[in-house]
Design a protein around this motif. Structure first.
Motif, mmCIF file in Angstrom:
data_model
loop_
_atom_site.group_PDB
_atom_site.id
_atom_site.type_symbol
_atom_site.label_atom_id
_atom_site.label_comp_id
_atom_site.label_asym_id
_atom_site.label_seq_id
_atom_site.Cartn_x
_atom_site.Cartn_y
_atom_site.Cartn_z
ATOM 1 N N ALA A 184 0.586 -1.023 -0.669
ATOM 2 C CA ALA A 184 0.178 -0.234 0.209
ATOM 3 C C ALA A 184 0.702 1.359 -0.073
ATOM 4 O O ALA A 184 0.588 2.345 -0.560
ATOM 5 N N ALA A 185 1.951 1.092 0.815
ATOM 6 C CA ALA A 185 2.943 2.135 0.784
ATOM 7 C C ALA A 185 3.873 2.886 -0.602
ATOM 8 O O ALA A 185 4.186 3.910 -0.929
ATOM 9 N N GLN A 186 3.720 1.487 -1.468
ATOM 10 C CA GLN A 186 4.218 1.883 -2.229
ATOM 11 C C GLN A 186 3.447 2.276 -3.540
ATOM 12 O O GLN A 186 3.069 2.131 -4.874
ATOM 13 N N PRO A 200 -3.190 3.294 -0.454
ATOM 14 C CA PRO A 200 -2.602 4.369 -0.124
ATOM 15 C C PRO A 200 -3.262 5.449 0.743
ATOM 16 O O PRO A 200 -4.069 5.702 -0.120
ATOM 17 N N PRO A 201 -2.709 6.527 1.265
ATOM 18 C CA PRO A 201 -3.484 7.499 1.343
ATOM 19 C C PRO A 201 -3.363 8.932 0.427
ATOM 20 O O PRO A 201 -2.620 9.078 -0.458
ATOM 21 N N SER A 202 -4.969 8.910 0.858
ATOM 22 C CA SER A 202 -5.199 9.944 -0.614
ATOM 23 C C SER A 202 -4.623 11.406 -0.813
ATOM 24 O O SER A 202 -3.463 11.607 0.669
ATOM 25 N N SER A 240 -3.023 13.948 5.757
ATOM 26 C CA SER A 240 -0.910 14.152 6.304
ATOM 27 C C SER A 240 0.029 13.167 6.331
ATOM 28 O O SER A 240 -0.212 11.719 6.472
ATOM 29 N N GLU A 241 1.678 13.221 5.888
ATOM 30 C CA GLU A 241 1.856 12.302 6.752
ATOM 31 C C GLU A 241 2.344 11.631 8.154
ATOM 32 O O GLU A 241 2.672 10.633 8.291
#
Length: 79
Positions: A2-4, A22-24, A28-29
Motif C-alpha cells: 500500500a505504501a508503494q 495508500p493515503p489520499s 498528512s503523512e
C-alpha cells in the motif's frame, strides 16, 4: 504494498472484508495531523476560531503552589 501505491484486499474465506490503500493526497503523512484533520471533517472536533500563529496563551494564575500544597495537607490530615 500500500505504501508503494497499490490497493491490498484483505479476505476471509475468499470474501473481501477490507481494503488497504495508500493515503489520499490531502492526507498528512503525520498520524496526529491526519487524525485531527479527520476529526474536523467528521465533526468530532472544531478548529480554533482565531489562529494563535504558534503562540501559546499564558495561563492565568489561580493560586500559588504553596496554597495548593497546604490545601492538600489539610485534606489529608484526617488520614
Amino acid at each position: 504494498m500500500a505504501a508503494q501505491g497499490e490497493t491490498v484486499l484483505v479476505t476471509d474465506r475468499d470474501r473481501v472484508v477490507a481494503e488497504l490503500s495508500p493515503p489520499s493526497l490531502r492526507r498528512s503523512e503525520v498520524l496526529g495531523d491526519a487524525m485531527l484533520a479527520e476529526g474536523v471533517r467528521k465533526g468530532w472536533i472544531r478548529p480554533p476560531l482565531a489562529s494563535l500563529a504558534g503562540r501559546v496563551p499564558s495561563p492565568e494564575s489561580i493560586c500559588t503552589l504553596d496554597s495548593i500544597l497546604s490545601d492538600l495537607d489539610a485534606d489529608r490530615s484526617d488520614r
